[in-house]
Design an enzyme around this catalytic site. Sequence first.
Site, PDB file in Angstrom:
ATOM      1  NE  ARG A  14     -10.042   8.829 -13.033  1.00 22.60           N
ATOM      2  CZ  ARG A  14      -8.793   9.109 -13.252  1.00 22.60           C
ATOM      3  NH1 ARG A  14      -7.707   9.086 -12.263  1.00 22.60           N
ATOM      4  NH2 ARG A  14      -8.527   9.208 -14.309  1.00 22.60           N
ATOM      5  CG  HIS A 236      -5.850  11.289 -19.681  1.00 19.56           C
ATOM      6  ND1 HIS A 236      -7.154  10.966 -19.118  1.00 19.56           N
ATOM      7  CD2 HIS A 236      -5.182  11.786 -18.728  1.00 19.56           C
ATOM      8  CE1 HIS A 236      -7.167  11.161 -17.955  1.00 19.56           C
ATOM      9  NE2 HIS A 236      -5.593  11.891 -17.693  1.00 19.56           N
ATOM     10  CG  HIS A 238      -3.078  15.752 -16.570  1.00 19.92           C
ATOM     11  ND1 HIS A 238      -3.866  15.993 -15.195  1.00 19.92           N
ATOM     12  CD2 HIS A 238      -3.432  14.227 -16.755  1.00 19.92           C
ATOM     13  CE1 HIS A 238      -4.601  14.905 -14.884  1.00 19.92           C
ATOM     14  NE2 HIS A 238      -4.165  13.811 -15.703  1.00 19.92           N
ATOM     15  CB  CYS A 269      -1.800  12.254 -11.139  1.00 23.64           C
ATOM     16  SG  CYS A 269      -1.494  10.473 -10.695  1.00 23.64           S
ATOM     17  CG  ASN A 278      -7.724  15.416 -16.699  1.00 27.39           C
ATOM     18  OD1 ASN A 278      -7.893  15.455 -15.393  1.00 27.39           O
ATOM     19  ND2 ASN A 278      -7.084  14.517 -17.319  1.00 27.39           N
TER      20      ASN A 278
HETATM   21  P1  HMG Z   1      -2.067  -3.784  -3.674  1.00 29.51           P
HETATM   22  O1  HMG Z   1      -1.109  -4.306  -4.521  1.00 29.51           O
HETATM   23  O2  HMG Z   1      -3.186  -4.507  -2.873  1.00 29.51           O
HETATM   24  O3  HMG Z   1      -1.478  -3.091  -2.545  1.00 29.51           O
HETATM   25  O4  HMG Z   1      -2.791  -2.587  -4.520  1.00 29.51           O
HETATM   26  P2  HMG Z   1      -1.223  -1.749  -1.388  1.00 29.51           P
HETATM   27  O5  HMG Z   1      -0.371  -1.950  -0.682  1.00 29.51           O
HETATM   28  O6  HMG Z   1      -1.188  -0.673  -2.070  1.00 29.51           O
HETATM   29  O7  HMG Z   1      -2.808  -1.971  -0.706  1.00 29.51           O
HETATM   30  C1  HMG Z   1      -3.131  -1.280   0.323  1.00 29.51           C
HETATM   31  C2  HMG Z   1      -4.433  -1.694   0.858  1.00 29.51           C
HETATM   32  O8  HMG Z   1      -5.505  -1.404  -0.120  1.00 29.51           O
HETATM   33  C3  HMG Z   1      -4.651  -3.272   1.093  1.00 29.51           C
HETATM   34  O9  HMG Z   1      -5.574  -3.311   2.296  1.00 29.51           O
HETATM   35  C4  HMG Z   1      -5.479  -3.848  -0.098  1.00 29.51           C
HETATM   36  O10 HMG Z   1      -6.098  -4.983   0.223  1.00 29.51           O
HETATM   37  C5  HMG Z   1      -6.357  -2.545  -0.480  1.00 29.51           C
HETATM   38  P3  HMG Z   1      -5.075  -3.748   3.617  1.00 29.51           P
HETATM   39  O11 HMG Z   1      -4.569  -5.173   3.465  1.00 29.51           O
HETATM   40  O12 HMG Z   1      -3.715  -2.786   3.847  1.00 29.51           O
HETATM   41  O13 HMG Z   1      -6.195  -3.640   4.640  1.00 29.51           O
HETATM   42  N1  HMG Z   1      -6.863  -2.441  -1.750  1.00 29.51           N
HETATM   43  C6  HMG Z   1      -7.913  -2.140  -2.291  1.00 29.51           C
HETATM   44  N2  HMG Z   1      -8.969  -1.599  -1.685  1.00 29.51           N
HETATM   45  C7  HMG Z   1     -10.078  -1.367  -2.349  1.00 29.51           C
HETATM   46  N3  HMG Z   1      -9.805  -1.474  -3.786  1.00 29.51           N
HETATM   47  C8  HMG Z   1      -9.121  -2.015  -4.637  1.00 29.51           C
HETATM   48  C9  HMG Z   1      -7.983  -2.403  -3.759  1.00 29.51           C
HETATM   49  N4  HMG Z   1      -6.605  -2.861  -4.009  1.00 29.51           N
HETATM   50  C10 HMG Z   1      -5.925  -2.822  -3.037  1.00 29.51           C
HETATM   51  N5  HMG Z   1      -8.976  -2.111  -5.917  1.00 29.51           N
HETATM   52  C11 HMG Z   1      -3.214  -0.683  -6.013  1.00 29.51           C
HETATM   53  C12 HMG Z   1      -2.147  -1.856  -5.225  1.00 29.51           C
HETATM   54  C13 HMG Z   1      -2.690  -0.192  -7.022  1.00 29.51           C
HETATM   55  C14 HMG Z   1      -4.518  -1.299  -6.522  1.00 29.51           C
HETATM   56  C15 HMG Z   1      -3.519   0.181  -4.707  1.00 29.51           C
HETATM   57  O14 HMG Z   1      -2.100   0.583  -4.230  1.00 29.51           O
HETATM   58  C16 HMG Z   1      -4.389   1.323  -5.254  1.00 29.51           C
HETATM   59  O15 HMG Z   1      -5.593   1.376  -5.434  1.00 29.51           O
HETATM   60  N6  HMG Z   1      -3.827   2.659  -5.585  1.00 29.51           N
HETATM   61  C17 HMG Z   1      -4.402   3.764  -5.985  1.00 29.51           C
HETATM   62  C18 HMG Z   1      -3.989   4.054  -7.368  1.00 29.51           C
HETATM   63  C19 HMG Z   1      -4.578   5.015  -7.999  1.00 29.51           C
HETATM   64  O16 HMG Z   1      -5.881   5.243  -7.831  1.00 29.51           O
HETATM   65  N7  HMG Z   1      -4.024   6.105  -8.753  1.00 29.51           N
HETATM   66  C20 HMG Z   1      -4.682   7.296  -9.293  1.00 29.51           C
HETATM   67  C21 HMG Z   1      -5.402   6.953 -10.597  1.00 29.51           C
HETATM   68  S1  HMG Z   1      -4.624   6.717 -12.101  1.00 29.51           S
HETATM   69  C22 HMG Z   1      -4.301   8.163 -12.715  1.00 29.51           C
HETATM   70  O17 HMG Z   1      -4.659   9.247 -11.932  1.00 29.51           O
HETATM   71  C23 HMG Z   1      -3.706   8.278 -14.201  1.00 29.51           C
HETATM   72  C24 HMG Z   1      -4.804   8.349 -15.056  1.00 29.51           C
HETATM   73  O18 HMG Z   1      -5.405   9.663 -15.091  1.00 29.51           O
HETATM   74  C25 HMG Z   1      -4.097   8.619 -16.484  1.00 29.51           C
HETATM   75  C26 HMG Z   1      -3.148   9.807 -16.420  1.00 29.51           C
HETATM   76  O19 HMG Z   1      -3.171  11.048 -16.209  1.00 29.51           O
HETATM   77  O20 HMG Z   1      -1.761   9.321 -16.581  1.00 29.51           O
HETATM   78  C27 HMG Z   1      -5.891   7.433 -15.201  1.00 29.51           C
HETATM   79 MG    MG Z   2      -5.261  11.759 -15.235  1.00 28.91          MG
END
Ligand code: HMG
Ligand code: MG
Length: 328
Positions: A14, A236, A238, A269, A278
Site C-alpha cells: 500500500r 511509522h 519514513h 506519500c 518507509n
Molecule cells: P471527499 O470528501 O469525497 O472529497 O473525499 P473529494 O473531492 O476528494 O472526492 C473526490 C471523488 O472521490 C468524489 O467522486 C468522491 O465521491 C470520491 P466524484 O463525485 O468526483 O465522482 N470518493 C471516493 N471514491 C472511492 N473511495 C472512497 C472515496 N471517497 C471519495 N473512499 C477523501 C475525501 C480523503 C476520501 C478523498 O479525497 C481521498 O480518497 N483522497 C486520497 C487520500 C489518500 O489516499 N492519501 C494517501 C494515504 S494516507 C498516507 O499515505 C499516510 C500514511 O502512510 C501515514 C503516514 O505516512 O503519515 C497512512
Molecule cells: Mg506513510
Amino acid sequence: RPDNYVRLVEVGPRDGLQNEKKSIPFETKIELIERLAKTGVSYIEAGSFVSPKWVPQMDNSGKIMEHILTKKIASPTPITYSFLAPNAKGVENASALLQQHQDSFLTQTQAQVGLDTTGKPSIELAVFAAATESFSKKNLNCDIATSLERFKPVIQGAKELGVRARAYISVVLGCPFEGYDVDPHKVAEIAASLLEMGADEISLGDTTGMGTAPRTQELLRCMNAAGIRNEDIAMHFHDTYGQALVNTAVSLERGIRIFDSSVGGLGGCPYSPGATGNVATENMVYFLETLGMDSGIDLDAMADIGQWITAEIGKPNDSAVGKAVLGA
Ligand code: HMG
Ligand code: MG
C-alpha cells in the site's frame, strides 16, 4: 510470542506502491503479497479504499481484498491484511466485499482466542488523521475535527463487521507545510479521541521523515503522559532524512513494540512532496536481530523480495541491508 518479539507491519503493497505513477499490474501486486506472506510477517497492508481520482494506483484494492478472501494464501503464521478506508464510501466498499465473503476471514474475537487453525486471514480497516490542519486539508479535504467525525462511522463499521480498526496520525514529527511546528500534545489528544472511538491501535506517522531522536522521545513521553499505553502505539517512520533506525531505537527504548516498514524501502506519500519510502523492512529485521529481538521474519527471503519488486517497478533497491545480504 516470545518476550523479545517485535511486530512489523509490512506496508509495501500500500504505502510502498500508492505513489507509483505507472500502473502496476494486479498480478504483480498479488505476487508481492503472496511472497511477503511466506516470510513470517504477520501484518500486511494490502490496499486502500480511497478515491481513484486522487490515488489511481490503489484502484484495484477491492479485487485484491477479494483475492485474499477467496484464495488461500500460504503463510507460516496467521496474517492480518489491512486496508485504508478513510470515509463512509471507503468502508461501504470494503464492507460489501466482507459481507459477501463473511465466512472467509476470522473475526477479531476468533483471532484473539486463537481459532486461527483454519488458515483464514484476518482483516483490518484503517483510517488516517493528520496532526496539522494544513496536512489534513491536503490529504483528507477537511479539517481535523471534521475528519474525526467522519472516522466514527468507519471505526464503528469495522467493529460491526468484526474486524480490527487501525488509526494513523500523519505528520506527527514534521509537516511539509508547517515544518517542525507540530504539537506533540495535539498528537496525543487526537490519538486519545481515536482510541475512544474504538481504534485498536494508533500508528504515528513520520510522513516527512523529519523526526529526530529527541523529538521522537518527547512525542512518546507526551503520549504516555496522556494515558496512552505503549501496546496501543505503532511507529511509522519514513526514512527521507535517514533517521528512521535511530528513531526506532529511541522508540524501542521507550517500550514500543510495533513498527511499520516497507520491503525495499518502497514508497512515499502523494501529499508529502519529496518524502521517500518507509524504512526498509530488511533494515528493520536486521537491526532487531542485532539487538537480540525477533520479528519472526526471514531476512534472506525479505531481501530477495526487495530486490525483485524494486526491479519490477524500475526503482533502485533502497535497502542497504537488503543489498548487503544479497551482495548486490
Ligand atoms: P471527499 O470528501 O469525497 O472529497 O473525499 P473529494 O473531492 O476528494 O472526492 C473526490 C471523488 O472521490 C468524489 O467522486 C468522491 O465521491 C470520491 P466524484 O463525485 O468526483 O465522482 N470518493 C471516493 N471514491 C472511492 N473511495 C472512497 C472515496 N471517497 C471519495 N473512499 C477523501 C475525501 C480523503 C476520501 C478523498 O479525497 C481521498 O480518497 N483522497 C486520497 C487520500 C489518500 O489516499 N492519501 C494517501 C494515504 S494516507 C498516507 O499515505 C499516510 C500514511 O502512510 C501515514 C503516514 O505516512 O503519515 C497512512
Ligand atoms: Mg506513510
